[in-house]
Each structure stands twice: as structure tokens, then as C-alpha cells.
Design an enzyme around this catalytic site. Sequence first.
Site, short mmCIF file in Angstrom:
data_model
loop_
_atom_site.label_atom_id
_atom_site.label_comp_id
_atom_site.label_asym_id
_atom_site.label_seq_id
_atom_site.Cartn_x
_atom_site.Cartn_y
_atom_site.Cartn_z
N CYS A 187 -16.59 -1.27 1.75
CA CYS A 187 -15.97 -1.32 0.42
C CYS A 187 -16.98 -1.62 -0.68
O CYS A 187 -16.67 -1.46 -1.86
CB CYS A 187 -14.85 -2.35 0.40
SG CYS A 187 -13.65 -2.08 1.70
N ASN B 171 -5.91 0.27 -0.61
CA ASN B 171 -7.34 0.01 -0.50
C ASN B 171 -8.07 1.30 -0.15
O ASN B 171 -7.92 1.81 0.95
CB ASN B 171 -7.55 -1.06 0.60
CG ASN B 171 -9.00 -1.43 0.80
OD1 ASN B 171 -9.90 -0.76 0.30
ND2 ASN B 171 -9.22 -2.50 1.55
N HIS C 121 -12.81 -4.85 -6.43
CA HIS C 121 -12.38 -4.00 -5.32
C HIS C 121 -10.88 -4.25 -5.08
O HIS C 121 -10.42 -5.38 -5.08
CB HIS C 121 -13.19 -4.34 -4.07
CG HIS C 121 -12.65 -3.70 -2.83
ND1 HIS C 121 -12.37 -2.35 -2.76
CD2 HIS C 121 -12.32 -4.22 -1.62
CE1 HIS C 121 -11.89 -2.08 -1.57
NE2 HIS C 121 -11.84 -3.19 -0.85
O1 UT7 Z 1 -11.34 -4.05 1.90
C1 UT7 Z 1 -12.14 -4.92 2.63
C2 UT7 Z 1 -11.62 -6.19 2.82
N1 UT7 Z 1 -10.28 -6.23 3.35
C3 UT7 Z 1 -9.52 -7.18 2.92
O2 UT7 Z 1 -9.92 -7.86 2.03
C4 UT7 Z 1 -8.19 -7.44 3.59
C5 UT7 Z 1 -8.03 -8.93 3.73
N2 UT7 Z 1 -6.82 -9.36 4.35
C6 UT7 Z 1 -5.57 -9.22 3.81
O3 UT7 Z 1 -5.41 -8.59 2.79
C7 UT7 Z 1 -4.43 -9.93 4.47
O4 UT7 Z 1 -4.94 -10.82 5.43
C8 UT7 Z 1 -3.38 -8.99 5.14
C9 UT7 Z 1 -2.60 -8.28 4.06
C10 UT7 Z 1 -4.10 -7.99 6.01
C11 UT7 Z 1 -2.42 -9.80 5.97
O5 UT7 Z 1 -1.81 -10.81 5.19
P1 UT7 Z 1 -1.74 -12.32 5.73
O6 UT7 Z 1 -1.00 -13.09 4.76
O7 UT7 Z 1 -3.15 -12.73 6.04
O8 UT7 Z 1 -0.86 -12.16 7.04
P2 UT7 Z 1 -1.24 -12.48 8.54
O9 UT7 Z 1 -2.24 -11.52 9.05
O10 UT7 Z 1 -1.54 -13.94 8.66
O11 UT7 Z 1 0.16 -12.21 9.22
C12 UT7 Z 1 1.32 -12.96 8.89
C13 UT7 Z 1 2.48 -12.37 9.66
C14 UT7 Z 1 2.21 -12.15 11.14
O12 UT7 Z 1 3.39 -12.43 11.85
P3 UT7 Z 1 3.54 -13.83 12.65
O13 UT7 Z 1 2.39 -13.84 13.62
O14 UT7 Z 1 3.44 -14.89 11.61
O15 UT7 Z 1 4.86 -13.69 13.28
C15 UT7 Z 1 1.94 -10.67 11.21
O16 UT7 Z 1 2.25 -10.12 12.48
O17 UT7 Z 1 2.82 -11.08 9.10
C16 UT7 Z 1 2.90 -10.14 10.17
N3 UT7 Z 1 2.52 -8.83 9.65
C17 UT7 Z 1 3.41 -7.98 9.15
N4 UT7 Z 1 4.75 -8.04 8.98
C18 UT7 Z 1 5.35 -6.99 8.41
C19 UT7 Z 1 1.29 -8.28 9.59
N5 UT7 Z 1 1.36 -7.06 9.04
C20 UT7 Z 1 2.67 -6.85 8.76
C21 UT7 Z 1 3.37 -5.77 8.18
N6 UT7 Z 1 4.71 -5.89 8.02
N7 UT7 Z 1 2.75 -4.64 7.77
#
Ligand code: UT7
Length: 326
Positions: free
Chosen positions: A112, A283, A253
Site C-alpha cells: 500500500c 482498500n 491510505h
Molecule cells: O492496507 C494495508 C493495511 N491493512 C489494514 O490496515 C487493515 C487493518 N485491519 C483492519 O482494518 C481491521 O482489523 C479489520 C477490518 C480487518 C477487522 O476489524 P477488527 O475490528 O480488527 O475485527 P477482528 O478481526 O478483531 O474480528 C472481530 C470479529 C471476529 O469474530 P469473533 O472472533 O469476535 O467472533 C471476526 O470473525 O469480527 C468477525 N469478522 C466479521 N464478521 C462479519 C471478521 N470479518 C467479518 C466480516 N463480517 N466481514
Amino acid sequence: MNVRITGTGSALPGKILTNAELERLVDTSDEWITTRTGIKERRIAIEGEYTSTFAAEAGRRAMAMAGVNPEEIDLIILGTVTPDFPFPSTACIVQDILGATNATAFDLSAACSGFLYGMSIAEKYICSGAARKVLVIGAEVLSRIVDWQDRNTCVLFGDGAGAVVLEGSEGGHSILSTHTFTNGAFWNLLYQPGCGSRNPATDSRTIDERLTFIKMEGNDVFKHAVRAMEEAALTALDTNGLLPSDISLLIPHQANRRIIDATAKRLGLGTDRVFTNLHRYGNTSSASIPISLDEAHRQGVLTSGDKLLLVAFGGGFTYASALVNW
Ligand code: UT7
């Protein structure tokens, strides 16, 4: 020697994929995607559209704005992690499409941060006298390496390209600074395991274990992203003796609305001074900053003398900033 941005351009696929459509693909909801990321829809390349398709069109539009002919371009730098082929560089294909026959052309892999890394290299080529007119492009077709069965990642990414023409000048608006950073200790938190020399595409295990797709530890990446973007932004401000209050517009970004908000908050910038379009594009990796810059420019948001702060973070980890006096 000042280095000026004399043209901007962008190109996006026509096909839109909404959160509602994703609800039918994986176990997710518009509500989750919107509140956790800020994304509502993203653009997806259709058959016959490749990274070079969008890269060339964005480059053509940037050259048209700059009033520069393809033969005048000395260098094409294309930031991408989704090239048309492993080799040759997609930049070579873009050189051919554009007829930029006098340009040296190469791809740059910095995820990115690819566009800002490219701007930093272009600035040095121009300042050293090695090039006069440079086309810097960020272009991706991430939809071809996204695992459409993985709800953790497939809701995040989109396709598209953005470009700038950079030229040397004695006056006018200019790039005040560029800074690039790398922290390789965390390379395996965001990567594509397959199709390189470790897990060749020819090995059936690569396909069976879905190694051709993006893998990301989202939560860890999130925390690093906020800290790194703040560091890159503060380095740019310190170098130029500026305060956050001097910044007219932050163009970050576009990965996640919450990362952008946290970065702006740490810098003390109100949302009215932060450009976002990730609700429409998701993204787009290396393409996100040049697409945003082009949109801000064409929407008339930018005024001569504005101080623009461009900040990126991505896999590697790579991160980068640029301060532009518009
Ligand atoms: O571009 C380069 C850099 N990339 C980034 O900067 C991305 C950085 N990361 C993020 O933007 C975020 O971490 C995400 C958007 C990817 C995820 O958000 P989060 O608040 O960190 O969620 P998490 O990964 O901690 O997941 C929370 C919950 C999980 O369920 P449990 O384990 O709490 O039951 C996931 O399984 O949300 C669940 N989950 C979803 N639920 C519905 C993960 N993806 C989804 C989804 N829909 N698409």
C-alpha cells in the site's frame, strides 16, 4: 530544483460490488462492514481488464492534464502487488500501451506504500538530473488475489489505479519532502504466501491450501498501521518545521475508516481536513492515495499553496509520507 506535480489521473472499473452483494457470498453484513471499516462498495475488474488497463488509463489522464506527450516521459514507476505477470514488469506493458517509448519503466513492490515509495524515487531521479518528466502510478487488481471465501479479507479490497506526472521546476508548487520506512519483522502479518519461490504456483499444495490468496492478521495490522502512520506524518511535519494546524488536507491510505480517524485524532486534525473515499472504493492498496489526490484535485478541493500531507502504510511493513505544497 523543485519537483512539481503537474498532472493527476485515475481509472476505476465500472463494475461495483456492494456490501449487500457480499452478504450473499460470505457470512457478513452491511452493518458489520460499515461500522468496522467504513466501506460501502468497491470496484471490481471484469474479464479482459487487468492492472495494466487501469494503470495506463490513469497515466494517460495524468499526462493529458500535465500537457505532456508520452515520448517526453523519461521514467515510469508503477507501484503494484498485483502485476499482470510475475515478469515482465507491468510498467513495461504500460510503456507500450502509452507509447512512452523513451521511458525506462519498472514495477515497485511496496504494497500500500508503493505509490509514495515511487514518488520518493521519482523525486530523487529528477533532483539528480537523471530524469525530467516521470510518471508515477499506483495500480491494483486485488480482486484476483482476494479469497472470496474469507470474510476477514474479501470485504476490504477493491481495484483501480491513480497516477501523477512529476516534473522539475524552478518555482511553483512542489514536493517539500518524502520519507519511506520499512519494518520487515512483521512481513508475515499481511502477505500472499503463494506464487513466489517459496510456494510456487506449479505446486498443487499452493492451490489446495489456498496460498495464492491474501492472508492478513487484521487486528495486529490495525495497531501497527495507526502507530506507523502517525510516525510517518510527524516525520514529515518535523522535517518541514510545520505543525498539524498548518496542514490543509491529510490524504491517507484508504484501508479502514477507524485507522484514518485514529491517525487524524493523534495529529489533532478535524475530519474536515481529511480526505476519504474508501466508502466507494475500499482498500485499493498502492492506488488509494493517487486516486484520492486526483479526486480531490478534480473536485476543486485543492487551492494553490495548500499543504497536503500524504501518508501510507502497508504489508512489509512499509510506510511512507510526502508533504506537498500544492
Ligand atoms: O492496507 C494495508 C493495511 N491493512 C489494514 O490496515 C487493515 C487493518 N485491519 C483492519 O482494518 C481491521 O482489523 C479489520 C477490518 C480487518 C477487522 O476489524 P477488527 O475490528 O480488527 O475485527 P477482528 O478481526 O478483531 O474480528 C472481530 C470479529 C471476529 O469474530 P469473533 O472472533 O469476535 O467472533 C471476526 O470473525 O469480527 C468477525 N469478522 C466479521 N464478521 C462479519 C471478521 N470479518 C467479518 C466480516 N463480517 N466481514
